[in-house]
Design an enzyme around this catalytic site. Structure first.
Site, short mmCIF file in Angstrom:
data_model
loop_
_atom_site.label_atom_id
_atom_site.label_comp_id
_atom_site.label_asym_id
_atom_site.label_seq_id
_atom_site.Cartn_x
_atom_site.Cartn_y
_atom_site.Cartn_z
N ASN A 20 -1.11 -1.79 -0.09
CA ASN A 20 0.17 -1.95 0.61
C ASN A 20 0.08 -3.25 1.42
O ASN A 20 -0.57 -3.28 2.47
CB ASN A 20 0.39 -0.73 1.53
CG ASN A 20 1.61 -0.88 2.42
OD1 ASN A 20 2.45 -1.76 2.21
ND2 ASN A 20 1.72 -0.01 3.42
N LYS B 129 2.34 -4.75 3.01
CA LYS B 129 3.25 -4.76 4.18
C LYS B 129 4.02 -6.09 4.24
O LYS B 129 4.32 -6.67 3.21
CB LYS B 129 2.47 -4.47 5.46
CG LYS B 129 1.62 -3.20 5.33
CD LYS B 129 1.10 -2.70 6.64
CE LYS B 129 0.17 -1.51 6.39
NZ LYS B 129 -0.28 -0.88 7.60
N HIS C 10 6.51 5.70 4.85
CA HIS C 10 5.29 5.22 5.52
C HIS C 10 5.45 5.44 7.03
O HIS C 10 6.56 5.33 7.57
CB HIS C 10 5.08 3.74 5.21
CG HIS C 10 3.76 3.23 5.67
ND1 HIS C 10 3.52 2.87 6.97
CD2 HIS C 10 2.59 3.05 5.00
CE1 HIS C 10 2.25 2.48 7.08
NE2 HIS C 10 1.67 2.58 5.90
N GLU D 118 4.91 3.63 9.45
CA GLU D 118 5.56 2.50 10.16
C GLU D 118 7.07 2.58 10.03
O GLU D 118 7.80 2.27 10.98
CB GLU D 118 5.00 1.17 9.64
CG GLU D 118 3.58 0.94 10.14
CD GLU D 118 2.70 0.09 9.23
OE1 GLU D 118 3.22 -0.55 8.29
OE2 GLU D 118 1.48 0.08 9.46
N GLU E 13 -1.91 9.98 5.33
CA GLU E 13 -2.31 8.89 6.20
C GLU E 13 -2.24 9.33 7.65
O GLU E 13 -1.16 9.27 8.27
CB GLU E 13 -1.38 7.69 6.00
CG GLU E 13 -1.36 7.16 4.57
CD GLU E 13 -0.98 5.69 4.54
OE1 GLU E 13 -1.80 4.90 4.10
OE2 GLU E 13 0.12 5.35 4.99
N GLY F 91 -4.68 1.13 10.37
CA GLY F 91 -4.84 -0.18 11.00
C GLY F 91 -5.68 -0.15 12.27
O GLY F 91 -5.68 -1.11 13.02
N SER G 243 -7.53 2.86 7.23
CA SER G 243 -8.77 2.09 7.39
C SER G 243 -9.79 2.32 6.27
O SER G 243 -10.98 2.41 6.52
CB SER G 243 -9.38 2.36 8.77
OG SER G 243 -8.46 2.00 9.79
C1 PEP Z 1 -1.38 1.77 5.49
O1 PEP Z 1 -0.68 1.17 6.28
O2 PEP Z 1 -0.89 2.37 4.52
C2 PEP Z 1 -2.83 1.75 5.72
C3 PEP Z 1 -3.55 2.70 5.24
O3 PEP Z 1 -3.30 0.70 6.49
P1 PEP Z 1 -4.84 0.38 6.81
O4 PEP Z 1 -5.62 0.50 5.52
O5 PEP Z 1 -4.82 -1.02 7.33
O6 PEP Z 1 -5.30 1.37 7.82
#
Ligand code: PEP
Length: 264
Positions: A22, A24, A108, A110, A180, A186, A226
């Site tokens: 992703n 973003k 997501h 976000e 998630e 993040g 992460s």
């Molecule tokens: C995401 O935003 O879907 C995600 C998993 O981000 P990160 O891997 O940076 O934690």
């Protein structure tokens, strides 16, 4: 931890792993091409798992051409619940199909946080995605406060039920769920293997309850939060973890490629 844990439907690993990047709101068209060409060079022969890249809308056209006839598949990061019309700034599923997009990330955290997307809206989008033969990647996950208050199970049950409301069994089987935990996105903090397995197993169990066991056995649940080359192998070997949704580490060819290679 979960009250239903004695009923958990631990899945044997019959599902193909799916690892999606992703990107973003990152990468110009030129940067996106650089990245995807590197990924193609590095991972062009990988057959063991599904590899998906999700660039921003503006790079979909060029990335789509770059991965033509390769094993890399294209995903979008969002779409409208409507098929067309006066919805300024929105993109419809049919428009994504023009670029040979196969997957679309929906709900997501976000978007849930900044655009206030609700479970009901995510469910409408998932139905619209299936209407255009796109496979939705529906994101769910609890906040740190919810986990610490012992509400993970309840929060996930609501998100899973309501974000997938209205899908029939066939559509559900073609839907991917991304678990998630918001506290892991993040932040550099990853769920432990035990936390990830327990939660994924619970979601498979829920799918068995809401749909049926054969549907639950088909649905792939990605872990996101992460994921890095150093933790991918352990996470991807867990019985109920069927892939990864990768944010930060997907922005660089080396780390994304190593995550994929370490997962095989
Ligand atoms: C995401 O935003 O879907 C995600 C998993 O981000 P990160 O891997 O940076 O934690």
């Amino acid at each position: 931890m979960f009250e239903n844990s004695d009923l958990n439907l631990t899945m044997d690993k019959e599902r193909k792993l799916i690892i999606a990047g992703n990107w973003k709101m990152n990468k110009t068209v030129a940067e996106a091409l650089d990245l995807v060409n590197g990924i193609k060079r590095d991972l062009g022969n990988v057959k063991e798992l599904d590899i998906v890249v999700c660039p921003p809308f503006t790079a979909l056209g060029e990335v789509s051409k770059a991965i033509l006839k390769s094993n890399i598949r294209l995903g979008a990061q969002n779409m409208s619940e409507h098929n067309f019309g006066a919805y300024t700034g929105e993109i419809a599923a049919g428009m994504l199909k023009e670029f040979s997009v196969r997957y679309v990330i929906l709900g997501h955290s976000e978007r849930r946080q900044y655009q206030k997307e609700s479970d009901a809206l995510v469910a409408k989008k998932a139905l619209a995605a299936h209407g255009a033969s796109l496979k939705p990647i529906v994101c769910v996950g609890e906040t740190l406060g919810e986990r610490e208050a012992g509400k993970t199970e309840k929060v996930l049950e609501t998100q899973v039920r309501d974000s997938l409301a209205g899908l029939n069994k066939e559509q559900m089987g073609e839907t991917i769920i991304a678990y998630e935990p918001v506290w892991a996105i993040g932040t550099g903090t990853t769920a432990t293997a035990a936390q990830a397995q327990e939660t994924h197993s619970f979601i498979h169990f829920l799918l068995g309850k809401i749909f049926d066991e054969s549907v639950a056995r088909r649905v792939r649940i990605q872990y996101g939060g992460s994921v890095k080359p150093s933790n991918a192998r352990e996470l991807m070997s867990l019985p109920d973890v069927d892939g990864a949704l990768v944010g930060g580490a997907s922005l660089e060819e080396r780390s994304f490629a190593d995550i994929v290679k370490n997962s095989i």
